[in-house]
Write a protein that holds these residues in place. Sequence first.
Motif, PDB file in Angstrom:
ATOM      1  N   ASN A 326      29.397  55.024  16.905  1.00 12.56           N
ATOM      2  CA  ASN A 326      30.469  55.152  15.924  1.00 12.56           C
ATOM      3  C   ASN A 326      30.341  56.434  15.142  1.00 12.56           C
ATOM      4  N   SER A 327      29.668  57.413  15.756  1.00 12.35           N
ATOM      5  CA  SER A 327      29.416  58.637  14.989  1.00 12.35           C
ATOM      6  C   SER A 327      30.161  59.792  15.602  1.00 12.35           C
ATOM      7  N   THR A 328      29.992  60.908  14.946  1.00 11.30           N
ATOM      8  CA  THR A 328      30.573  62.133  15.475  1.00 11.30           C
ATOM      9  C   THR A 328      29.498  62.866  16.246  1.00 11.30           C
ATOM     10  N   ILE A 329      29.831  63.233  17.451  1.00  8.73           N
ATOM     11  CA  ILE A 329      28.858  63.958  18.252  1.00  8.73           C
ATOM     12  C   ILE A 329      28.998  65.431  17.953  1.00  8.73           C
ATOM     13  N   CYS A 333      23.735  69.564  19.543  1.00  9.85           N
ATOM     14  CA  CYS A 333      22.555  68.720  19.403  1.00  9.85           C
ATOM     15  C   CYS A 333      21.864  68.524  20.711  1.00  9.85           C
ATOM     16  N   ARG A 334      20.603  68.373  20.652  1.00  8.30           N
ATOM     17  CA  ARG A 334      19.874  67.914  21.819  1.00  8.30           C
ATOM     18  C   ARG A 334      19.844  66.392  21.763  1.00  8.30           C
ATOM     19  N   PRO A 335      19.894  65.738  22.900  1.00 15.16           N
ATOM     20  CA  PRO A 335      19.974  64.277  22.885  1.00 15.16           C
ATOM     21  C   PRO A 335      18.815  63.631  22.129  1.00 15.16           C
ATOM     22  N   ALA A 336      17.661  64.255  22.187  1.00 15.11           N
ATOM     23  CA  ALA A 336      16.508  63.639  21.543  1.00 15.11           C
ATOM     24  C   ALA A 336      16.690  63.541  20.045  1.00 15.11           C
ATOM     25  N   GLU A 337      17.482  64.470  19.509  1.00 10.08           N
ATOM     26  CA  GLU A 337      17.595  64.471  18.053  1.00 10.08           C
ATOM     27  C   GLU A 337      18.747  63.612  17.561  1.00 10.08           C
ATOM     28  N   ALA A 338      19.529  63.143  18.488  1.00 11.19           N
ATOM     29  CA  ALA A 338      20.707  62.394  18.057  1.00 11.19           C
ATOM     30  C   ALA A 338      20.302  61.076  17.419  1.00 11.19           C
ATOM     31  N   THR A 339      20.912  60.785  16.320  1.00  6.99           N
ATOM     32  CA  THR A 339      20.665  59.504  15.665  1.00  6.99           C
ATOM     33  C   THR A 339      21.989  58.785  15.523  1.00  6.99           C
ATOM     34  N   THR A 340      21.901  57.575  15.123  1.00  9.49           N
ATOM     35  CA  THR A 340      23.146  56.849  14.925  1.00  9.49           C
ATOM     36  C   THR A 340      23.688  57.054  13.532  1.00  9.49           C
ATOM     37  N   GLY A 341      23.227  58.047  12.939  1.00 13.39           N
ATOM     38  CA  GLY A 341      23.681  58.308  11.568  1.00 13.39           C
ATOM     39  C   GLY A 341      24.832  59.251  11.529  1.00 13.39           C
ATOM     40  N   THR A 342      24.728  60.241  10.739  1.00 15.92           N
ATOM     41  CA  THR A 342      25.859  61.130  10.540  1.00 15.92           C
ATOM     42  C   THR A 342      25.860  62.299  11.501  1.00 15.92           C
ATOM     43  N   GLY A 343      24.927  62.344  12.414  1.00 16.84           N
ATOM     44  CA  GLY A 343      24.909  63.484  13.332  1.00 16.84           C
ATOM     45  C   GLY A 343      23.618  64.248  13.153  1.00 16.84           C
ATOM     46  N   CYS A 344      23.467  65.274  13.895  1.00 19.80           N
ATOM     47  CA  CYS A 344      22.182  65.959  13.847  1.00 19.80           C
ATOM     48  C   CYS A 344      22.371  67.423  13.501  1.00 19.80           C
ATOM     49  N   GLY A 345      21.329  68.042  13.245  1.00 20.85           N
ATOM     50  CA  GLY A 345      21.380  69.481  12.962  1.00 20.85           C
ATOM     51  C   GLY A 345      22.027  69.750  11.626  1.00 20.85           C
ATOM     52  N   THR A 346      22.215  70.968  11.353  1.00 16.00           N
ATOM     53  CA  THR A 346      22.836  71.332  10.078  1.00 16.00           C
ATOM     54  C   THR A 346      24.342  71.330  10.248  1.00 16.00           C
ATOM     55  N   TYR A 355      32.800  66.041  17.728  1.00 17.26           N
ATOM     56  CA  TYR A 355      33.638  65.163  18.544  1.00 17.26           C
ATOM     57  C   TYR A 355      33.479  63.743  18.010  1.00 17.26           C
ATOM     58  N   ASN A 356      34.509  63.267  17.377  1.00 19.97           N
ATOM     59  CA  ASN A 356      34.468  61.972  16.717  1.00 19.97           C
ATOM     60  C   ASN A 356      34.742  60.884  17.739  1.00 19.97           C
ATOM     61  N   ILE A 357      33.685  60.149  18.090  1.00 19.91           N
ATOM     62  CA  ILE A 357      33.850  59.166  19.162  1.00 19.91           C
ATOM     63  C   ILE A 357      34.815  58.034  18.808  1.00 19.91           C
ATOM     64  N   PRO A 358      34.687  57.420  17.641  1.00 16.15           N
ATOM     65  CA  PRO A 358      35.629  56.329  17.348  1.00 16.15           C
ATOM     66  C   PRO A 358      37.080  56.784  17.404  1.00 16.15           C
ATOM     67  N   LEU A 359      37.315  57.977  16.852  1.00 16.30           N
ATOM     68  CA  LEU A 359      38.676  58.480  16.876  1.00 16.30           C
ATOM     69  C   LEU A 359      39.156  58.725  18.304  1.00 16.30           C
ATOM     70  N   ALA A 360      38.229  59.312  19.096  1.00 14.65           N
ATOM     71  CA  ALA A 360      38.581  59.583  20.494  1.00 14.65           C
ATOM     72  C   ALA A 360      38.902  58.289  21.219  1.00 14.65           C
TER      73      ALA A 360
END
Lengths: 833, 187
Positions: A326-329, A333-346, A355-360
């Motif tokens: 339910n997050s925005t991809i 990001c590298r897959p390892a850093e992806a969390t189910t939170g708000t996204g990764c990286g700065t 890329y907002n998955i729920p919206l998509a």
Amino acid sequence: MAYSVDFNLSPIMELELESLRGDDTAQDSMCQLIRVTGTGLESGSPKTLEMDVLTTESRDRLASQMSDVRERADERRLQRSEESMQTNLLVRNRWSAATLRVLSSMPSRSVGQQSRLEIISQCNIRSTQLRRYHRQTKDVSLSSRPSIRGYGIEADSEDVCEEETKRQELVNNLQSLSAGDRVRMLRAMPLSLAEKTKLRKLAFSDKVGQSILSSQVPCCSLLKRTLYHILFGCLFILSSLQLWQVALKRLGGRFGTGVLSYFLFIRTLLLFNVFLFLINGLFLVLPQAIHPPLHTPSSHRVTGLELFTGTGYLSNSLMFYGYYTNSTINTSCRPAEATTGTGCGTTSDPHMMAYNIPLAYFFTIGITFFITGIVLVYSMSKSFGRSFRVFKSQGNLAIKIFCSWDFKVSKKMSVRLQSENITTQLKELLSEVKGGEEKGRLSGMAVHLLAWSISLGSTFFCALGIHCFAKDMHLRRLEDAEGEVSLVHEARLLALPGVVSCGNLLLPGLFNLMSWMENFNSPIVCLYVSIFRNLLLKVSILGVLCYHWLGKIAAEPEQHGLQCWESFVGQELYRFLLVDFIFTVLNTVFGEFIWKLFAQGVLRRRRKPVFDIARNVLELIYGQTLTWLGVLFTPLLPAVQILKLLLLFHMKKSSLLVNSLVAFLPQSSLLVNCQAPRKPWRASQMSTLFISLLCFPSFLGATVSVTYTIWTIKPSSGCGPFRNLPFMFHSGKQWAQELKSTNPKLAWLNWVHSCLVENPLFLFLMGGVFLMVIYIHTQIVDGQRKIISLLQEQMENEGKDKKFLITRLQAIHEERQYPLSPSSRPQPQGSEV
Amino acid sequence: MGNKQTIFTAQQLDAYQDCTFFTRKEILRLFDRYRDLAPQLVPLDYTDQPDVRLPYELIGSMPELKDNPFRQRIAEVFSEDGEGNMTLDDFLDMFSVLSEMAPRDLKAYYAFKIYDFNNDDFLCKSDLEKTLNKLTRNELTEDEVRMVCEKVIDEADLDNDGRLSLEDFQHMIVRAPDFLSTFHIRI
């Protein structure tokens, strides 16, 4: 040798003497003859005297005079009554040259009307004249029958001049049209290809050397060019589907248009599913596959049963709803850093694409349904337009003769079968005409009532049974879920789909039995009734199931022990699709075989298995409804349906072809065991019916369920892209609100959204306007229908007028030919001649 | 789409594309079918428009037409000489009209010509009888044939001249939506 010739003249004599009142020339000889024979008979002279009187010469003269007199008597008798005169004079071979000339130069026959019809009629003129011209160079003895346009044989030079003028007129007409219209007109002209090429060269002399389609208007040419490239690209993809062209041709050649329409329907459904799959795959599955979400890997035993039940390792895969985040991809990001939170990286990295998955998810499903709906409605309306019957079919005989021969059929046996079919139908029609009486209606009524009550009852009980069984299954599953997960428990998941497929298989057989019992008079009524019953069965089954899934399970998922009810519903639909396919395979492979054994062994009838088109098409529609219902919960379900349709096509094709090759018993005379249905198959009406069945109960039902799910059901909080939202469509709402804050330039979108989509008044207004437009159109169609019937009446009256005028013309001519006393002649009226 | 073929010039292919309902690929495929009927008669180079005419026997032996009772009439109608001997143009024309994209009026026009056995631009009683006998393979008795023909003329003859003109025929076709799908040969 004396022959007594009994010259029984008296009755004839009286009539003819009476009619001979005006005739001078024949009278003397006649009276003489009578006198002679009369005296001969009266005096009782020996037979030799009679023979003397009736020498060969006088006999001949007598005969000719008698026939002459009789002919003229006939004429006169007829001239006294108008109707008999008409019928006699309408005999074609009695028409004089003058009549023929007048007829052939009638305005309706020699000059075409304005507009496109003028071109077509000019083509007719040209082609007829050209042909006559060519034929003249071969043989000169053309019969002097009246030609449609222009009487008789004109001089060669005149012909050539007329050709040139007519050709010039055609060219001018063509040049006055637009490019697209020109091509359409050129293609639709009933001229030979050589002439069309010449016309094309003349008409488009400025564009010779280019295809008209590739020539463009100067402005926006680039846009058009790219559009054409895209279109041809898509057409190329579609045309590669012409891989089935050979198979379809074989099927059409052997079984005719009816069976072919089933396979064409499979192809249509395949296209829909390919479209669904591509869109889903591109916008939904691919992004999620590239950036898989983190989740605790659960240990599942890998048994083969997972493929059928969709549980186990499949339940946490891309197949089902629960996998999606339910997050925005963020793409960097590298897959390892992806969390189910708000996204990764700065989030301040400007090169990131979010890329907002729920919206998509929400928009993909919405847009695919929207586009599918539009395409379905468009093809349905086109189909309706093609098959619309303008007039009531009061007379089918002419249509049967000219339009029922299927030119696609090319196998010798099938051709023979087809002509046998047509012969039987014609004989039936003729017997109806000779002495058609309706079968007893009263007993029929009772049988119909019985059959309907049995069908409806069985449908109702089937639905009730499925309802109870489903409830039972859920309870059973709850118990299972508390215990160990075993193979038996998993297999039990397949029980409900199995029962439903059994019902779907057996009840149509019962319906067939009912219709055989009812013994309909008209095969088309029989077909429609059986389609309706089958449809009712499937609608009720699907209704019960939807109630279970969306009404019971979705509403209280905890009661049923489910963390992720959407995945469960998706799995259920996946199971239903698979089990349905398995049962179809078993039915095709074994069912027909067993039926043949039964029919030939027990019933001792050489009944060949008939391919039941209606039933098979309804099964296809049922499968497609399941797919549409499940695409929200299982984005990869269209892929499963595509595989299923491909396998189904090849399987049904092989089964049909194999059954027709195998002669089951040595004494069967025809090698074709699987015959095309005997009932008259109105191909276009049937394909209209199928497309409208696909659109109305099937697609509409699926859309209603999906809309209901999105709008009113609370998504589960543990899984899926909508897990924190109160309703699924809130993702769109949230995004609209975000837009307002982040991008003030697009604020008008939000305003549009709140005004149009969320405001019920606007929707009511739009609905009202649509209804009014539809009502106006139906009134227009009604009015046009009335006009058509009036014009038909007028045409009939004109025909009667024409008959009257022809008879008058002929009568006048004959009077001039055989001038007799003017007193007994009717006066010619008017100055038509 | 590569222009590697040397059978036709680009202009010829364009002309064929504009005048028939076929695409380039289909036209080339149809040419192959035409050539397969008589490889020694049909040259591989049509750029100079050779006058090659295949006799009716070869056309009538095509699998699509072999068992069709109307094959002779079809070949006669579409051939230039009226005898059934077809050039490539006639061949393309025939299958273009019999394809599924041809409009109803065009098909009705040619169907009318096919059923008009004596080529007098009318469907008279003898034409109807011949059509009926071809359809039913002479299985109906003479009486039945006569009755059917009379009834057909009664039903379809709108201008009451005792025979069916092209207008009558087209009017009848409008009432038969199946015509488009039955008057169709797939190639």
